[in-house]
Structure formats: C-alpha cells, structure tokens
Design a protein around this motif. Structure first.
Motif, PDB file in Angstrom:
ATOM      1  N   VAL A  12       0.732  -1.157  -0.227  1.00 43.41           N
ATOM      2  CA  VAL A  12      -0.077  -0.029  -0.028  1.00 43.41           C
ATOM      3  C   VAL A  12       0.711   1.294   0.100  1.00 43.41           C
ATOM      4  O   VAL A  12       1.891   1.133   0.391  1.00 43.41           O
ATOM      5  CB  VAL A  12      -1.007  -0.059   1.245  1.00 43.41           C
ATOM      6  N   GLU A  13       0.392   2.241  -0.622  1.00 42.84           N
ATOM      7  CA  GLU A  13       1.183   3.475  -0.768  1.00 42.84           C
ATOM      8  C   GLU A  13       0.914   4.458   0.456  1.00 42.84           C
ATOM      9  O   GLU A  13      -0.190   4.653   0.880  1.00 42.84           O
ATOM     10  CB  GLU A  13       0.792   4.345  -1.913  1.00 42.84           C
ATOM     11  N   THR A  14       1.842   4.764   1.461  1.00 40.23           N
ATOM     12  CA  THR A  14       1.820   5.627   2.572  1.00 40.23           C
ATOM     13  C   THR A  14       2.438   6.951   2.263  1.00 40.23           C
ATOM     14  O   THR A  14       2.475   7.982   3.273  1.00 40.23           O
ATOM     15  CB  THR A  14       2.184   5.006   3.761  1.00 40.23           C
ATOM     16  N   GLY A  15       2.893   7.370   0.971  1.00 40.47           N
ATOM     17  CA  GLY A  15       3.343   8.547   0.856  1.00 40.47           C
ATOM     18  C   GLY A  15       4.025   8.758  -0.563  1.00 40.47           C
ATOM     19  O   GLY A  15       3.896   7.454  -1.339  1.00 40.47           O
ATOM     20  N   PRO A  16       4.244   9.911  -1.158  1.00 44.53           N
ATOM     21  CA  PRO A  16       4.459   9.990  -2.547  1.00 44.53           C
ATOM     22  C   PRO A  16       5.680   8.925  -3.004  1.00 44.53           C
ATOM     23  O   PRO A  16       5.695   8.564  -4.057  1.00 44.53           O
ATOM     24  CB  PRO A  16       4.977  11.352  -2.616  1.00 44.53           C
ATOM     25  N   SER A  17       6.470   8.529  -2.272  1.00 37.57           N
ATOM     26  CA  SER A  17       7.444   7.560  -2.793  1.00 37.57           C
ATOM     27  C   SER A  17       7.705   6.457  -1.437  1.00 37.57           C
ATOM     28  O   SER A  17       8.739   5.650  -1.328  1.00 37.57           O
ATOM     29  CB  SER A  17       8.822   8.218  -2.734  1.00 37.57           C
TER      30      SER A  17
END
Length: 332
Positions: free
Chosen positions: A92-97
């Motif tokens: 899962v994405e928790t920030g831009p990178s």
C-alpha cells in the motif's frame, strides 16, 4: 492521524476484501497499527502497515510460516488472515515515494503483561504477580526454543541472522551503535573495544545447535498478552536466527527495574528449565548478551531519532552500557 496512513489502511482493507465499520489507529512505532472491525460479522482484526525497508515481502512471509509452526506446537501467537487472492501481505502507498506491506491478523482482546511493571510496586501481591509472570515467560520462551531447534524451515525461508555479524559486525542489524551522536570520541573507542571483546567470545563459543535457532529476539513482558487466562506471544518483527541466550538476555534487560528483580529472574530460569534444559556454562553468557542488547538499543535509537523517549532514559541507557563495557574490559 496522518491522512496518508488512513488512506493506506483503507487500501489494505479493500485488498483483503473487508469492509470495516470501525477503524482505529492504535500504535505508531516501527509499524503503523490499526484495529479494524468488520461490518456485519463484528470480527476485530489487527491491521499492520510494516516499516518500509525493514523486511522484504519474502521475510514477512517467512515470519508467517514460523508463526504457523509455533501455533501447531501449541504456542499462542498471532493468526494471520489472507486476502481473497491468497496473499498474506499487500503493498500500500503511505506517501509519494513510500510503499509499506500491510498484513492482517485476528485481534485478541487482553492485557499486556508488562503493565504489571508500571504499577506502584512494593505490595506482596504485585511482587507475586511479577514473579509468576516471569516464570510463565521463561516456560514460554523455552517452549519456543524447543520448537525452533526441532524444526526444519522450508527451503524458501528467509529471515535475518542475529549472529556475530548481525549483532556486532560492521553493519549490525539495528545499526552501528558506536556512531550514536551523543557519544564522545572516548566513549566510541570504549564501545569499539568492548565490541571486539564480545566478538572474540562469540567466535570462541560458536553457534551450537542446542542454543542457536530461530528466536523471537524481543520477548519481554511488554510482548506478552493475557487473555482469559491464556498467554500469547506478540510482535515478531525482530524474530530471526540467533542465540537462545540473547532471547533470555532481552527478557532480563528490559525488566531490571522490576521490584525484586532477582526473585523474578530466578522464577524465569526455573520456568525455563521446567521446559528445556540449559547448562550453567551456556547461561553464563547471558550477562554478555545483556550488554550486547544494550548496544543494539543504542543503535536502534540512533536510527530512529523521531521516536521520543522519556527524559533521562537515553542518558541512563548510555551510562549503563558504557559501565558494562568498562567492567567487561576490566575482567569484572
């Protein structure tokens, strides 16, 4: 709450095919942890967004494999849940990178046994409860060591090694403790000299099968859950291959402030030896591993400056470890 964490939690729940009627942030440390309650069934789950860069997906799945083996041996540990597509961890994405692997376990209601240590000490009842908990912890740890030494991991199993290099190498698992910014040049030299002495002892001792296997590596009363009279072991983030004495040293290191610690430590060893034999010669290494644990915590702290500690706790840690280094080098 950071909105990115909440968004990532919803991403994860969707991947696990779950609609939550309640989602609550319950912890932020290495991992970001939520309590999720499924709509309809009302079943509660632990949703964990694992720290990026700490473990690969293969290493996380190996942790799950060991948990299943421990559960099969009768030890109460977290129960993972798989997504509809069979995955136990989903990115899962928790920030831009920033990508984190998310895992889902059944939630177990209960109390952290370590809260006993935060109660006002001194009463006979409190001392008795702490000693009893130490005895139970010793028995549980011994049962885990029994399982691990008799178990053959699958060929795909991948987990870090808390061996000589993992603890005391040029790039130890929890970071180069001798580079902590609070250390003076003289204190760094002292730590390095003590590190060399520890390495020499471990090289001489080796990795005998009787005391080297998969270990929890963070098993103290704060990672023991009591539910309906049943003890469960939680938080296997640090689990890897290592010495049993390191496991024992962790329990001792994190509990020295307990009231009447010496009595509690005796109960721990009695509980351990009721389940698994360990020689006095092997146990004689525990103080060395307590010092190594202190070094590891210094390295961990240097890597995680964002984690706030109570006033004076870092100074107390550094003082204790440096004192231990001096005693080691003086032959005390």
């Amino acid at each position: 709450m950071d909105s990115r964490w909440l968004s990532a939690a919803h991403q994860a729940l969707e991947a696990f095919g779950m609609e939550a009627s309640h989602l609550e942030l319950v912890g932020v440390s290495e991992n970001i942890t939520f309590r999720a309650v499924e709509a309809g069934s009302r079943q509660a789950y632990v949703l964990r967004l694992h720290r990026p860069g700490y473990h690969t997906a293969a290493e996380l799945d190996s942790e799950r494999v060991w948990l299943a083996a421990l559960r099969d041996s009768g030890i109460y540990v977290p129960t993972p849940i798989c997504a509809p597509d069979g995955r136990y961890f989903v990115p899962v994405e928790t920030g831009p990178s920033e990508i984190r692997n998310a895992g889902l376990n059944l939630w177990v209601d209960g109390e952290i046994v370590g809260v006993l240590l935060t109660q006002p000490g001194g009463t006979n009842e409190a001392l008795s409860e702490i000693s009893e908990s130490f005895g139970q912890l010793g028995g549980l740890m011994a049962a885990m060591h029994n399982q691990a030494t008799a178990w053959t991991p699958p060929s795909s199993f991948s987990r870090h090694r808390l061996d000589r290099d993992g603890l005391l190498g040029d790039a130890p698992f929890w970071g180069p403790f001798w580079e902590h910014p609070r250390l003076t040049a003289g204190e760094r030299d002292l730590l390095m000299a003590a590190r060399d002495a520890c390495r020499t002892t471990l090289d001489r001792y080796g990795e005998p099968e009787r005391t080297f296997s998969m270990i929890h590596a963070d098993l103290h009363l704060a990672n023991l859950l009591l539910s309906d009279g049943q003890l469960s072991v939680i938080d296997f983030d640090d689990a890897g291959f290592g010495w049993h004495q390191y496991d024992i040293a962790v329990a001792m290191f994190h509990s020295r402030a307990a009231p009447d610690f010496e009595t509690a430590a005796t109960e721990f060893l009695n509980g351990y030896r009721d389940v698994r034999a360990i020689s006095d010669d092997d146990l004689a290494l525990v103080p060395l591993f307590e010092l190594i644990r202190g070094m590891a915590i210094i390295g961990w702290k240097a890597q995680r400056p964002e984690v706030e500690w109570p006033d004076g706790q870092l100074e107390q840690l550094l003082s204790g470890v440096l004192g231990g280094c001096r005693r080691l080098l003086d032959g005390g």
